[in-house]
Write a protein that holds these residues in place. Structure first.
Motif, mmCIF file in Angstrom:
data_model
loop_
_atom_site.group_PDB
_atom_site.id
_atom_site.type_symbol
_atom_site.label_atom_id
_atom_site.label_comp_id
_atom_site.label_asym_id
_atom_site.label_seq_id
_atom_site.Cartn_x
_atom_site.Cartn_y
_atom_site.Cartn_z
ATOM 1 N N LEU A 172 -3.223 -0.286 -7.195
ATOM 2 C CA LEU A 172 -2.517 -1.150 -6.247
ATOM 3 C C LEU A 172 -3.084 -0.985 -4.836
ATOM 4 O O LEU A 172 -3.380 -1.964 -4.141
ATOM 5 N N ILE A 173 -3.259 0.269 -4.412
ATOM 6 C CA ILE A 173 -3.799 0.518 -3.065
ATOM 7 C C ILE A 173 -5.192 -0.102 -2.947
ATOM 8 O O ILE A 173 -5.511 -0.781 -1.966
ATOM 9 N N ARG A 229 4.432 15.850 -9.409
ATOM 10 C CA ARG A 229 4.706 16.218 -10.806
ATOM 11 C C ARG A 229 3.569 17.065 -11.360
ATOM 12 O O ARG A 229 3.784 18.027 -12.101
ATOM 13 N N ASP A 244 3.517 11.238 -8.602
ATOM 14 C CA ASP A 244 2.840 11.875 -9.737
ATOM 15 C C ASP A 244 2.084 13.124 -9.312
ATOM 16 O O ASP A 244 1.959 14.074 -10.087
ATOM 17 N N LEU A 245 1.588 13.132 -8.078
ATOM 18 C CA LEU A 245 0.908 14.340 -7.598
ATOM 19 C C LEU A 245 1.880 15.520 -7.540
ATOM 20 O O LEU A 245 1.541 16.627 -7.954
ATOM 21 N N LEU A 276 12.272 9.026 -3.672
ATOM 22 C CA LEU A 276 12.651 7.650 -3.987
ATOM 23 C C LEU A 276 14.144 7.450 -3.751
ATOM 24 O O LEU A 276 14.582 6.407 -3.286
ATOM 25 N N PHE A 322 3.895 1.406 -1.059
ATOM 26 C CA PHE A 322 4.567 1.438 -2.357
ATOM 27 C C PHE A 322 3.653 2.106 -3.384
ATOM 28 O O PHE A 322 4.095 2.936 -4.181
ATOM 29 N N GLY A 323 2.369 1.753 -3.339
ATOM 30 C CA GLY A 323 1.391 2.408 -4.204
ATOM 31 C C GLY A 323 1.324 3.900 -3.915
ATOM 32 O O GLY A 323 1.235 4.732 -4.821
ATOM 33 N N LEU A 324 1.413 4.221 -2.635
ATOM 34 C CA LEU A 324 1.373 5.617 -2.202
ATOM 35 C C LEU A 324 2.557 6.409 -2.776
ATOM 36 O O LEU A 324 2.426 7.587 -3.117
ATOM 37 N N ILE A 325 3.705 5.757 -2.887
ATOM 38 C CA ILE A 325 4.875 6.401 -3.491
ATOM 39 C C ILE A 325 4.532 6.844 -4.910
ATOM 40 O O ILE A 325 4.750 7.996 -5.297
ATOM 41 N N PHE A 326 3.949 5.906 -5.677
ATOM 42 C CA PHE A 326 3.556 6.222 -7.058
ATOM 43 C C PHE A 326 2.619 7.425 -7.082
ATOM 44 O O PHE A 326 2.785 8.354 -7.868
ATOM 45 N N VAL A 327 1.619 7.378 -6.201
ATOM 46 C CA VAL A 327 0.600 8.424 -6.204
ATOM 47 C C VAL A 327 1.218 9.776 -5.844
ATOM 48 O O VAL A 327 1.026 10.773 -6.561
ATOM 49 N N HIS A 359 1.647 6.338 -13.464
ATOM 50 C CA HIS A 359 2.032 5.790 -12.170
ATOM 51 C C HIS A 359 0.983 6.075 -11.101
ATOM 52 O O HIS A 359 0.730 5.267 -10.232
ATOM 53 N N LEU A 360 0.382 7.261 -11.217
ATOM 54 C CA LEU A 360 -0.652 7.660 -10.262
ATOM 55 C C LEU A 360 -1.789 6.644 -10.271
ATOM 56 O O LEU A 360 -2.252 6.187 -9.219
ATOM 57 N N GLY A 363 -0.703 3.262 -9.015
ATOM 58 C CA GLY A 363 -0.600 3.340 -7.561
ATOM 59 C C GLY A 363 -1.960 3.224 -6.901
ATOM 60 O O GLY A 363 -2.139 2.482 -5.927
ATOM 61 N N VAL A 419 0.840 -1.203 0.000
ATOM 62 C CA VAL A 419 0.000 0.000 0.000
ATOM 63 C C VAL A 419 0.871 1.247 0.000
ATOM 64 O O VAL A 419 0.624 2.194 -0.752
#
Lengths: 289, 334, 247
Positions: free
Chosen positions: B291-292, A113, A110-111, A222, A102-107, B284-285, B288, A100
């Motif tokens: 995935l969550i 960015r 991009d936020l 990261l 790790f998913g948050l890292i992605f989110v 990726h957003l 992500g 979860v």
């Protein structure tokens, strides 16, 4: 290059500065883990967020305001995360938590960015700290000394809080045995919430103080994540002593490795981590025996 | 313990037919995506073998794949070996490296295991990143595709190469199943359920972990060789920990410990990535968020969800068909 | 068959095993008695190697095994069951026994043969399932069987390694009187050349099955002899039986 006093002074200060930055990041992560058994991989992303907040605020209100407000902003984000995600994932296994976050890292990546764009932001060191300070005949940037002092101050404050105050005693009890702590009438949920938010604020603070040194980029969270994780695993999860020891080990091995053994510097720290895990599988100073 | 349920067979047949159909109908771009899926599928099968059936959540698998790619390219271009021999040697090297990593990390558990494998993976990344011999951060150009003219196959043709990868994926799947059904695989299941008891029963636990990690490492090495053959170029980024992290995401999205699930995960991940990157640079957003959502839904990934939802129903269906057949036969016998 | 010489172990200031010397002959059935905290389970943990003693020796079939790891002792014929069920929870009763049998049959690390189909494994699984009366539940998952049956399986898994010496840690703990009697029958069905060391709380059961009795108190052997002598011993009555009869 013949190593002389100036060389050693310079490199020692560089190592200390890196160590203190890592300490600010790792202390939150390690206490959150020790207390809540929660692995928050998004901790690095919160650090990046702190840097972005600082960059934005500094451009209008100046550095010192940014240094105060950015950690608060990150703490508020932390509160939202805690309410929305973390508290629900408390009972899940470490695997689910790792994923979860790790998913948050992605989110979060991009936020940042989307909000701030892909280009690196720069932030100036405050005027008061832009000069150099003479130490043993070597000029050293005042701002870097400020980071060392700040890290040392936070470490002392945390050490005092943990050993002398009631909330410190509660945290130590909770790390030691959370079921027992709950039985003793400690409001464990509230304690978790406070510790999580303070951990986030410290990550934000780390980001804010790092901002003038590095360029602020979406990927910075990261990049710092792996060193932070190495610090807390070498030091042993859950303890202040482990966080400071791990940070110092990482800072010195990394800094001196880079100048003395450039060929193998980058491998050195990973080899050290592997060796620690092999000899002491739970790190050097784990909170629990 | 691993079993093929009717649902799993059905999913395998659909996936296989889908791959063959795509191979014969897709254009250049579709063929590239198919090949990418097939290579990723081999890597995630390798990861599911250790993570899903042995509880060893590895962040070293990207590095093992990268090591396979580098060993292959270096042996073939700088070592002058025949590419097929170089590929075999590269797979042997990753198997050996995997075995050693598995043996060293065998005593660590949970977050410490993850960190230990991460350390080994990043060690490999830094090594190849800095070594001028291996091209440093510029990477290396690989040898041309394997010469399979002796069986009349030209791998320079995109479709042939995709089908070649599909065949190898099938082989890897069969090896994974055979491993899980062997004595070693059974012991691994025992270790995952109760390591202490297996030890008390006389099992050398670290050997079991190391052996399975070695097999898994060989599979990851094969994925690396194919990746190098696919784009004919390799860079240290193959070894970066985020590659392992993404592979883990794929395994989880698909369904940990099901073998079939990670295959579905690979399809979903690559297709999602390509489709989304057409629409937005912020894919990726979305990955992500997905995935969550998947992890928080507490289902075991996409395939786990399907199994929980439809598994009992299909099993009942099959059972009723069987009892009907049995009844018919009983009538016949009478 | 199994011998300890002056075994000693402390955890910090707590002396949990004091100078314990035991000697079990082949086929002997010995019951260890003692109040809670007397160091019985800690002694077991040292015997199988889960804990290393500070001092002293452990001999299995005449050979020093004091420094051997757990798994190697087990392969030499030392097996144990746990007071708290330590089973493979997600698997079936049969699979639990198979895992144990496959180690003994030497197929636990093979790649090519299916451990389940090895005739040696099948023979052991069937034999043990009969011995501990698990045939009716053989295809049930551990999560589906009752606590009492799990206790039987706990012993069954330990038996499936075909040990020379079997250590049983309170095999009847938590089960009712009927089950405890069933356990007595189970013991009667085990081969007479199997050496048994049993921690048991049920006094009647202990005296019924034991060839010899050892009593531990504060980590120390305070009695070592025949059950008849144990019944008559005043020392024993004071530290243990008295308390038990009061209860």
């Amino acid at each position: 290059m013949t190593p002389d006093l100036g060389f050693w002074t310079l490199q020692t200060l560089n190592a200390l500065q890196l160590s203190m930055l890592l300490f600010l990041l790792s202390i939150g992560l390690t206490v959150i883990f020790g207390l809540m058994h929660f692995v928050n991989l998004a901790h690095g992303a919160l650090y990046a967020l702190g840097a972005y907040f600082a960059a934005t605020i500094a451009s209008t209100a100046g550095f010192w305001v940014a240094l105060l407000v950015a950690p608060l902003g990150v703490a508020i984000v932390g509160m939202a995360l805690y309410g929305g995600l973390i508290s629900r994932m408390r009972k899940s296994g470490p695997m689910a938590q790792v994923l979860v976050t790790f998913g948050l890292i992605f989110v979060l990546l991009d936020l940042t960015r989307i909000i701030w764009g892909d280009l690196a932001l720069a932030i100036n060191t405050p005027a008061a700290l832009s000069g150099r300070v003479e130490i043993f005949g070597t000029g050293y940037p005042a701002y870097r000394l400020f980071i060392i002092a700040l890290g040392a101050a936070i470490f002392s404050a945390l050490a005092l809080i943990l050993s002398r105050t009631q909330i410190g005693a509660m945290i130590r009890a909770g790390v030691d045995n959370d079921a027992m702590a709950a039985c003793m009438g400690i409001n464990v949920e509230r304690l978790f919430f406070i510790v999580f938010c303070v951990g986030c604020a410290l990550a934000g603070l780390a980001g804010a103080v790092a901002a003038p040194l590095l360029s602020v980029t979406p990927g910075m969270g990261l990049e710092i994540l792996i060193p932070t994780l190495i610090v807390i695993v070498i030091g042993g999860l859950g303890s202040l002593k482990g966080a400071i020891a791990g940070s110092l080990i990482y800072g010195f091995v990394q800094t001196f490795g880079a100048v003395l053994l450039p060929g193998i510097a980058s491998i050195l720290i990973y080899a050290l981590l592997a060796a620690v895990l092999l000899l002491k599988p739970v790190g050097l100073f784990p909170a629990k025996g | 313990m691993f079993r093929h349920t009717p649902l799993r067979y059905a999913a395998l047949i659909i996936l296989f037919s889908g791959a063959v159909f795509t191979a014969f109908t897709a254009g250049y771009f579709g063929m590239e995506i198919l090949t990418e899926i097939l290579i990723l599928a081999i890597l995630v099968l390798a990861l599911d073998l250790v993570a899903g059936f042995g509880g060893m959540v590895s962040l070293a698998h990207g590095a093992l794949m990268g090591l396979g790619a580098y060993a292959f390219v270096a042996l073939a271009t700088k070592g002058g070996l025949d590419p097929l021999v170089a590929a075999a040697a590269a797979i042997a090297i990753t198997a050996g490296t995997g075995w050693v990593i598995g043996a060293i990390c065998a005593r660590s558990h949970g977050i410490y295991f993850i960190m230990a494998t991460l350390a080994f993976g990043q060690m490999g990344y830094s090594y190849f990143f800095e070594r001028p011999f291996f091209g440093g951060d510029d990477g290396m150009v690989g040898p041309g595709r394997f010469d399979l003219s002796f069986i009349g196959v030209d791998l320079n043709d995109g479709r042939s190469f995709a089908l070649f990868c599909l065949a190898l994926l099938g082989l890897v799947y069969l090896i994974a199943v055979a491993t899980l059904r062997s004595g070693l695989g059974r012991s691994l299941t025992g270790v995952m359920h109760n390591e202490k008891r297996m030890r008390a029963l006389g099992l050398t636990v670290w050997r079991v972990k190391a052996d399975v990690f070695g097999i898994s490492g060989a599979m990851a090495g094969l994925a690396g060789v194919l990746a190098a053959q696919h784009i004919l170029f390799i860079s240290p980024n193959l070894l970066h920990w985020t590659v392992s992290g993404e592979a883990l995401v794929v395994v989880i999205l698909g369904g940990l410990g099901t073998l079939v699930g990670p295959l579905i995960g690979a399809v979903a991940f690559v297709v999602l990535k390509h489709e989304l990157s057409h629409v937005t640079t912020y894919w990726h957003l979305i990955v992500g968020l997905v995935l969550i959502a998947v992890v928080m839904s507490r289902a075991n990934g996409i395939f786990g969800f399907i199994e929980a939802r439809f598994g009992p129903r299909t099993d009942r269906l099959i059972q009723s068909i069987q009892t009907r057949d049995d009844a018919k036969e009983a009538v016949k016998d009478a | 068959m199994l011998e300890t010489r002056n075994l000693d172990k402390s955890f910090g200031a707590v002396h949990v095993t004091r100078n314990v010397s035991l000697k079990l002959e082949r086929g002997e059935r010995r019951v260890i008695l003692g109040p809670n905290g007397a160091g019985k389970t800690t002694l077991f943990n040292q015997l199988v190697g889960e804990i290393t003693p500070d001092k002293g020796q452990i001999l299995l079939a005449g050979e020093d095994v004091t420094n051997l790891p757990v798994a190697r002792r087990a392969r030499r014929g030392l097996s144990r069951s746990y007071q708290k069920n330590t089973l493979f929870d997600g698997l079936t009763v049969e699979e639990n026994l198979e895992l144990a049998a496959s180690v003994h049959a030497g197929v636990a690390m093979t790649l090519w043969r299916d451990a389940l189909q090895s005739p040696k494994v099948r023979a052991i699984v069937e034999e043990v399932a009969e011995q501990v009366n698990l045939m009716p539940h053989i295809h049930a998952k551990v999560s589906e069987i009752s606590y009492g049956v799990r206790r039987q399986l706990e012993v069954g898994v330990a038996l499936a390694t075909k040990p020379l010496v079997l250590l049983m840690d309170e095999p009847t703990s938590g089960v009712g009187p009927e089950m405890a009697k069933g356990f007595h029958d189970l013991l009667a069905g085990l081969p007479r050349d199997l050496t048994l060391l049993i921690i048991e709380h049920d006094m009647d059961l202990a005296f019924a099955v034991a060839d010899t009795i050892t009593v531990l108190n504060y980590g120390e052997v305070v009695f070592d002899g025949l059950p008849e002598e144990a019944r008559g011993s005043k020392l024993l009555r004071d530290i243990y039986l008295g308390a038990w009869e009061d209860a």
